[in-house]
Enzyme design. Structure first.
Site, PDB file in Angstrom:
ATOM      1  N   SER A  66      47.230  70.039  51.234  1.00  0.00           N
ATOM      2  CA  SER A  66      48.114  68.895  51.422  1.00  0.00           C
ATOM      3  C   SER A  66      48.690  68.335  50.129  1.00  0.00           C
ATOM      4  O   SER A  66      49.462  67.391  50.161  1.00  0.00           O
ATOM      5  CB  SER A  66      47.356  67.767  52.134  1.00  0.00           C
ATOM      6  OG  SER A  66      46.246  67.340  51.368  1.00  0.00           O
ATOM      7  N   GLY A  68      42.965  60.836  55.934  1.00  0.00           N
ATOM      8  CA  GLY A  68      43.526  61.661  56.992  1.00  0.00           C
ATOM      9  C   GLY A  68      43.662  60.870  58.278  1.00  0.00           C
ATOM     10  O   GLY A  68      43.502  59.648  58.318  1.00  0.00           O
ATOM     11  N   GLU A  70      49.209  25.556  36.402  1.00  0.00           N
ATOM     12  CA  GLU A  70      49.563  24.163  36.135  1.00  0.00           C
ATOM     13  C   GLU A  70      49.149  23.746  34.722  1.00  0.00           C
ATOM     14  O   GLU A  70      49.923  23.103  33.996  1.00  0.00           O
ATOM     15  CB  GLU A  70      48.882  23.248  37.162  1.00  0.00           C
ATOM     16  CG  GLU A  70      49.241  23.558  38.596  1.00  0.00           C
ATOM     17  CD  GLU A  70      48.272  24.518  39.278  1.00  0.00           C
ATOM     18  OE1 GLU A  70      47.984  24.314  40.463  1.00  0.00           O
ATOM     19  OE2 GLU A  70      47.816  25.471  38.614  1.00  0.00           O
ATOM     20  N   ARG A  97      48.949  51.852  44.061  1.00  0.00           N
ATOM     21  CA  ARG A  97      47.509  51.774  43.764  1.00  0.00           C
ATOM     22  C   ARG A  97      47.218  50.635  42.796  1.00  0.00           C
ATOM     23  O   ARG A  97      46.263  49.869  42.968  1.00  0.00           O
ATOM     24  CB  ARG A  97      47.023  53.092  43.175  1.00  0.00           C
ATOM     25  CG  ARG A  97      46.928  54.241  44.164  1.00  0.00           C
ATOM     26  CD  ARG A  97      46.508  55.521  43.451  1.00  0.00           C
ATOM     27  NE  ARG A  97      46.384  56.650  44.373  1.00  0.00           N
ATOM     28  CZ  ARG A  97      46.107  57.887  43.991  1.00  0.00           C
ATOM     29  NH1 ARG A  97      45.940  58.160  42.694  1.00  0.00           N
ATOM     30  NH2 ARG A  97      46.009  58.862  44.883  1.00  0.00           N
ATOM     31  N   HIS A 156      44.787  28.067  34.642  1.00  0.00           N
ATOM     32  CA  HIS A 156      45.638  28.164  35.819  1.00  0.00           C
ATOM     33  C   HIS A 156      47.079  27.831  35.457  1.00  0.00           C
ATOM     34  O   HIS A 156      47.372  27.301  34.378  1.00  0.00           O
ATOM     35  CB  HIS A 156      45.121  27.238  36.910  1.00  0.00           C
ATOM     36  CG  HIS A 156      43.848  27.718  37.541  1.00  0.00           C
ATOM     37  ND1 HIS A 156      43.302  27.147  38.667  1.00  0.00           N
ATOM     38  CD2 HIS A 156      43.016  28.748  37.210  1.00  0.00           C
ATOM     39  CE1 HIS A 156      42.183  27.779  38.991  1.00  0.00           C
ATOM     40  NE2 HIS A 156      41.992  28.753  38.119  1.00  0.00           N
ATOM     41  N   CYS A 199      42.701  21.697  38.447  1.00  0.00           N
ATOM     42  CA  CYS A 199      44.067  21.401  37.998  1.00  0.00           C
ATOM     43  C   CYS A 199      44.497  19.996  38.405  1.00  0.00           C
ATOM     44  O   CYS A 199      45.334  19.378  37.746  1.00  0.00           O
ATOM     45  CB  CYS A 199      45.031  22.425  38.579  1.00  0.00           C
ATOM     46  SG  CYS A 199      44.749  24.097  37.967  1.00  0.00           S
TER      47      CYS A 199
END
Length: 364
Positions: A172, A296, A53, A188, A51, A93
């Site tokens: 489309s 759609g 920290e 995305r 993590h 942590c």
């Protein structure tokens, strides 16, 4: 001399380095200072790894060597999310902070997924709320999953000036410019999953992967592809089944579609017409923080009606698609609960000849 806000701002910048790789964990950054000078920096890079920290503390040891231990005991920590206080894939942590004698910790945002560090800790001086809004916005998907039991939902639409998403024949593809399409691939890449409906799959046959995003390929975790196929029309030959990207299908009947990258969830049609159910399933069973919708008008309007869309990203091209065009919404033409919806415009960006407009719906 740098202010506490400036140190926390740097921690937020560090956190953003995990944009593509930390899912389903939140993005977290950490800065450690001594006498107002930065002596250690860290961020959470990937789920299951250290993590922020712990990485920042290690950075202090790497930078200061033998002087690290005494320096940490006089240092201050700036972290964008409340440190964890329970063991998961890595040790808590909170233990690393106490073990190294850090006496003051600035926390931007509380971690509502746990009864955490700030509520339990009595030996360390804690300052909460520094740049809290910025920290929560950074992890809006994580907080949505924890607090609302559903992902943060972004709907994407590409339209002409007349709100058309397809000409009369239904075609489309490529309404917008190459720059807009590249930006969609970036969008995305920043989402955990992409949801679409069977109509879009059969008409456009999209792959729904992030390819030309500008990010390095090894940095992009491809989003889970999610298809709502209530009438069981998929054959297994569509592009959404291509490659190694995982695909989740919601349908009502048993299927012969089989692959190690395909998962099918079966339910009755009434259940699968309830998008609240689908969103809760994605949050609980798949740990999806952020969901992008490329569909759609049917799915778009259904999500609007259930007040599930958190953000609309509209790519608008300078063209007209004609009288018989397909529009991106037929909202309030079929007896929806809401009569009108106002949107707040957040940003407008030029992408070649197109406009990218980011909006937030106001359901009240």
């Amino acid at each position: 001399m740098s202010s506490p806000s400036e140190h926390m701002s740097e921690a937020l910048t560090l956190a953003k380095k995990g944009l593509l790789t930390t899912r389903p964990n939140p993005m977290v950054g950490c800065v450690i200072t001594l006498d107002n000078k930065v002596i250690g920096r860290g961020w959470h890079k990937k789920s299951g790894e250290g993590h922020a920290e712990v990485n920042a503390i290690q950075d202090v040891f790497d930078n200061l060597g033998d002087a690290a231990e005494s320096s940490l005991q006089r240092s201050e920590m700036f972290v964008t999310l409340e440190p964890c206080s329970t063991a998961g894939k890595t040790p808590p942590c909170s233990e690393a902070i106490k073990k190294n004698g850090i006496k003051k910790v600035y926390i931007a945002s509380e971690d509502t997924s746990q009864n955490g560090f700030a509520k339990k800790e009595r030996e360390i001086e804690i300052v909460e709320g520094l740049l809290r809004d910025e920290a929560r916005e950074l992890n809006r998907g994580f907080f949505s999953r924890i607090e609302k039991n559903r992902p943060f939902i972004t709907a994407k639409m590409a339209t002409g000036l007349d709100a058309g998403i397809a000409i009369a024949s239904g075609e489309s593809k490529w309404i917008t410019s190459e720059q807009s399409r590249e930006d969609v691939h970036k969008l995305r890449a920043c989402n955990d999953a992409i949801l679409t409906g069977i109509g879009t799959v059969l008409k456009d046959n999209p792959s729904l992967t992030s390819r030309d995003s500008g990010y390095k390929k090894n940095e992009v975790l491809q989003p889970l592809r999610v298809v709502v196929d209530r009438n069981n029309r998929l054959t297994g030959k569509e592009n959404i089944f291509s490659g190694e990207t995982k695909t989740l299908i919601f349908r009502t009947k048993k299927s012969k579609i089989e692959s190690e990258n395909i998962e099918i969830f079966y339910e009755n049609e009434d259940v699968l017409s309830n998008f609240n159910f689908i969103m809760k399933f994605l949050a609980k069973e798949k740990s999806i923080n952020s969901l992008m919708v490329e569909s759609g008008s049917g799915i778009f309007d259904a999500l609007l009606n259930e007040q599930l869309i958190d953000e609309l990203v509209l790519y608008q091209a300078p063209k007209l698609l004609g009288k018989e065009r397909k529009t991106f919404s037929k909202f309030n033409q079929t007896g929806e609960k809401l009569s009108t919806i106002d949107f707040e415009v957040n940003t407008i960006t030029n992408l070649g000849q197109d406009k990218k407009i980011t909006l937030t719906p106001n359901y009240t």
